[in-house]
Design a protein around this motif. Structure first.
Motif, PDB file in Angstrom:
ATOM      1  N   THR A   1       0.805  -1.224   0.000  1.00 51.24           N
ATOM      2  CA  THR A   1       0.000   0.000   0.000  1.00 51.24           C
ATOM      3  C   THR A   1       0.837   1.274   0.000  1.00 51.24           C
ATOM      4  O   THR A   1       0.300   2.346  -0.288  1.00 51.24           O
ATOM      5  CB  THR A   1      -0.931   0.012   1.229  1.00 51.24           C
ATOM      6  N   ALA A   2       2.122   1.169   0.326  1.00 49.46           N
ATOM      7  CA  ALA A   2       2.985   2.353   0.282  1.00 49.46           C
ATOM      8  C   ALA A   2       3.717   2.479  -1.042  1.00 49.46           C
ATOM      9  O   ALA A   2       4.485   3.423  -1.239  1.00 49.46           O
ATOM     10  CB  ALA A   2       4.008   2.299   1.430  1.00 49.46           C
ATOM     11  N   SER A   3       3.486   1.561  -1.971  1.00 44.08           N
ATOM     12  CA  SER A   3       4.248   1.530  -3.216  1.00 44.08           C
ATOM     13  C   SER A   3       3.734   2.567  -4.217  1.00 44.08           C
ATOM     14  O   SER A   3       2.636   3.114  -4.088  1.00 44.08           O
ATOM     15  CB  SER A   3       4.181   0.140  -3.835  1.00 44.08           C
ATOM     16  N   ARG A   4       4.529   2.801  -5.224  1.00 43.61           N
ATOM     17  CA  ARG A   4       4.188   3.819  -6.218  1.00 43.61           C
ATOM     18  C   ARG A   4       2.960   3.427  -7.056  1.00 43.61           C
ATOM     19  O   ARG A   4       2.107   4.269  -7.335  1.00 43.61           O
ATOM     20  CB  ARG A   4       5.392   4.066  -7.124  1.00 43.61           C
TER      21      ARG A   4
ATOM     22  N   ARG B   1      -0.210   3.834  -4.892  1.00 42.63           N
ATOM     23  CA  ARG B   1      -0.570   5.237  -4.623  1.00 42.63           C
ATOM     24  C   ARG B   1      -1.045   5.938  -5.890  1.00 42.63           C
ATOM     25  O   ARG B   1      -1.991   6.726  -5.851  1.00 42.63           O
ATOM     26  CB  ARG B   1       0.621   5.980  -4.028  1.00 42.63           C
ATOM     27  N   GLU B   2      -0.397   5.667  -7.022  1.00 45.41           N
ATOM     28  CA  GLU B   2      -0.739   6.371  -8.254  1.00 45.41           C
ATOM     29  C   GLU B   2      -2.003   5.808  -8.904  1.00 45.41           C
ATOM     30  O   GLU B   2      -2.936   6.545  -9.228  1.00 45.41           O
ATOM     31  CB  GLU B   2       0.437   6.276  -9.234  1.00 45.41           C
TER      32      GLU B   2
ATOM     33  N   GLU C   1      -4.978   5.015  -5.374  1.00 42.68           N
ATOM     34  CA  GLU C   1      -5.394   6.119  -4.499  1.00 42.68           C
ATOM     35  C   GLU C   1      -5.625   7.408  -5.281  1.00 42.68           C
ATOM     36  O   GLU C   1      -6.583   8.134  -5.011  1.00 42.68           O
ATOM     37  CB  GLU C   1      -4.349   6.329  -3.408  1.00 42.68           C
ATOM     38  N   LYS C   2      -4.750   7.696  -6.238  1.00 41.40           N
ATOM     39  CA  LYS C   2      -4.882   8.966  -6.968  1.00 41.40           C
ATOM     40  C   LYS C   2      -5.873   8.861  -8.119  1.00 41.40           C
ATOM     41  O   LYS C   2      -6.781   9.691  -8.249  1.00 41.40           O
ATOM     42  CB  LYS C   2      -3.516   9.395  -7.493  1.00 41.40           C
TER      43      LYS C   2
ATOM     44  N   GLU D   1      11.546   6.964   1.216  1.00 42.42           N
ATOM     45  CA  GLU D   1      10.746   5.955   0.515  1.00 42.42           C
ATOM     46  C   GLU D   1      11.470   4.613   0.495  1.00 42.42           C
ATOM     47  O   GLU D   1      10.866   3.555   0.659  1.00 42.42           O
ATOM     48  CB  GLU D   1      10.466   6.424  -0.908  1.00 42.42           C
TER      49      GLU D   1
END
Length: 492
Positions: free
Chosen positions: A328-331, A334-335, A338-339, A393
């Protein structure tokens, strides 16, 4: 009246008084317990992880039985338990080209009955001991593993040897397991991950031993006979291509004596296997597999040439995959989730086997944004290759690998499995002792280097299980190579 008034005032005073907490009662000589008030933490900040716990695997003792079987012992006296894990060079890389799935089928039948016991008797004996026993096969090895209390070690070894030496592959159980495997293969026709994986393996590996589905095909499983399994077991399940890992509350002298007695009858020599064919040279290409019925999502599987498990690049590539799509913290998470809201989850991983590997990106995206999601994914690949990862990161990615590691070594069977990984892939005895230090040393430059080498979009093989009519127009102009449309296998 005055006396009544005084009593009333006293009663009211008592009613309004707050009871005092009773003092804690302590035994003579004990210090009373004092409960301190702890101030709440700052909930506006993400809690920082603590230091990774130290991992120290007990040393391995090596010896060899008269039969030639190699043994590794890890003395683990924390609990009165012993775990066994036999590694055999009988994995799916040895599947005949006309009978893919034979190694897996053979291993799945090992515990279905012997010349002395039926499958029910095996289960009853294990239940009486409170023990476990299982067999299986991956591409690189087959295995037979079990565990029990050390007081039942002799009984476990007798049963272990019976299953290892004398599997009878009974006809009725063969038919049942064969039917189960066929049903499983039929069900996989409606599982996008399985459909994509089968298509990808053939595209990426070609005639290489990794180029087939480990369970085989419906045709090959239907064609298999009991004698095929008997012959494969006789040819490959031999002590000269095996190594036994033992972890538990036992010493080398007593274990050696027990093994020599229990496994004395297991003999024979497996022939040397020919060198595998090399995989085809990587090429940029995309295959769209038409999903039967409505396809509100596109299942995406992208792969690039990777490395063997014993490669020194394994650790930095694991960290790079964690940064790109490990959680869940990966790029990617997130991209793309989440975004943009393109996906519920998409992940990256470095899959490394004994003979080679693949750098994967796998997940499902909404069908109507497959093109946009692919563009975003390629941007993230490019970013990992062209710019160093910020130290903060990178620290999150390193901790994600390190903080979960001790749980793999929490029990004897877990330790045995990790040591067996060393056996299969030719890793040194102290590999897991040094693993944490190697992860901690991975730098931004290391991540960028392995990303440039193993996450190269110019060598991308892409498989999408989707509705091509919806997805193919969205992919026009993207650097995915020639796009081919195929139809998924249909139900009989």
């Amino acid at each position: 009246m005055r006396r009544v008034a005084v009593l009333c005032c006293a009663a009211l005073a008592c009613a309004g008084a707050q009871p005092r907490p009773a003092a804690p009662i302590s035994e003579p000589g004990q210090v009373p317990v004092v409960h301190e008030q702890v101030a709440p933490g700052d909930r506006s900040k993400i809690p920082q992880p603590g230091p990774p716990p130290a991992l120290k695997v007990p040393p391995q003792r090596h010896f060899q039985l008269a039969s030639g079987l190699k043994v590794r012992l890890v003395e683990y006296h924390r609990l009165p338990i012993v775990a066994l894990h036999l590694v055999v060079d009988a994995g799916a890389t040895h599947d005949p080209s006309d009978r893919p799935g034979l190694a897996s089928f053979t291993a799945s039948m090992m515990t279905e009955g012997t010349k002395r016991r039926s499958a029910t008797q095996i289960s009853d004996d294990l239940g009486f001991m409170g023990a476990s026993l299982a067999a299986g096969a991956s591409f690189d090895a087959a295995s037979l593993s079990g565990s029990a209390l050390v007081t039942h070690l002799d009984d476990l070894l007798e049963l272990f040897d019976d299953v290892l030496e004398h599997p009878s592959f009974p006809a009725s159980d063969f038919a049942r397991v064969q039917d189960q495997r066929l049903v499983g293969l039929l069900q996989q026709r409606d599982q996008p991950h399985a459909v994509a994986s089968k298509a990808f393996a053939h595209l990426f590996w070609g005639a290489h031993p990794y180029g087939h589905w480990i369970m085989g095909t419906e045709k090959s499983v239907k064609a298999m006979k009991r004698d095929d399994l008997v012959g494969y077991h006789a040819a490959r399940w031999r002590p000269n291509v095996s190594e036994l890992v033992v972890v538990g509350d036992v010493t080398e002298p007593e274990l050696r004596a027990k093994l020599e007695k229990a496994l004395a009858g297991w003999t024979g020599i497996a022939a040397t296997a020919p060198a595998p064919k090399p995989p085809p040279p990587p090429s940029l290409r995309t295959v769209l597999v038409r999903k039967r019925g409505a396809a509100p999502q596109s299942f995406v599987m992208m792969g690039m040439p990777g490395f063997a498990r014993a490669s020194p690049d394994y650790v930095p590539a694991e960290v790079a995959a964690e940064v790109l799509g490990g959680g869940t913290a990966s790029r990617l998470f997130r991209e793309l989730r989440e975004k943009e809201g393109y996906t519920y989850g998409i992940y990256a991983r470095a899959e490394a086997r004994k003979l080679g590997g693949t750098s994967f990106i796998v997940g499902s995206v909404k069908a109507d944004v497959t093109g946009a999601a692919t563009r975003a994914l390629l941007r993230q690949l490019d970013g990992l290759r062209t710019a160093p990862v910020p130290e903060g990161e990178l620290e999150v990615a390193r901790n994600a690998l390190l903080l979960s590691l001790p749980s793999d070594f929490a029990i004897a069977a877990g330790i045995a499995g990790k040591v067996a990984e060393e056996v299969v892939n030719g890793l040194p005895d102290d590999y897991w002792d040094d693993y944490a230090a190697q992860v901690s040393k991975v730098s931004p430059a290391d991540v960028q280097r392995v990303a440039q080498q193993y996450f190269d979009p110019r060598q991308l093989t892409t498989v999408m299980v989707c509705d091509p009519a919806v997805v193919k127009p969205q992919l026009q102009g993207l650097p995915l190579g020639p796009i081919e449309v195929r139809t998924a296998p249909s139900a009989p």
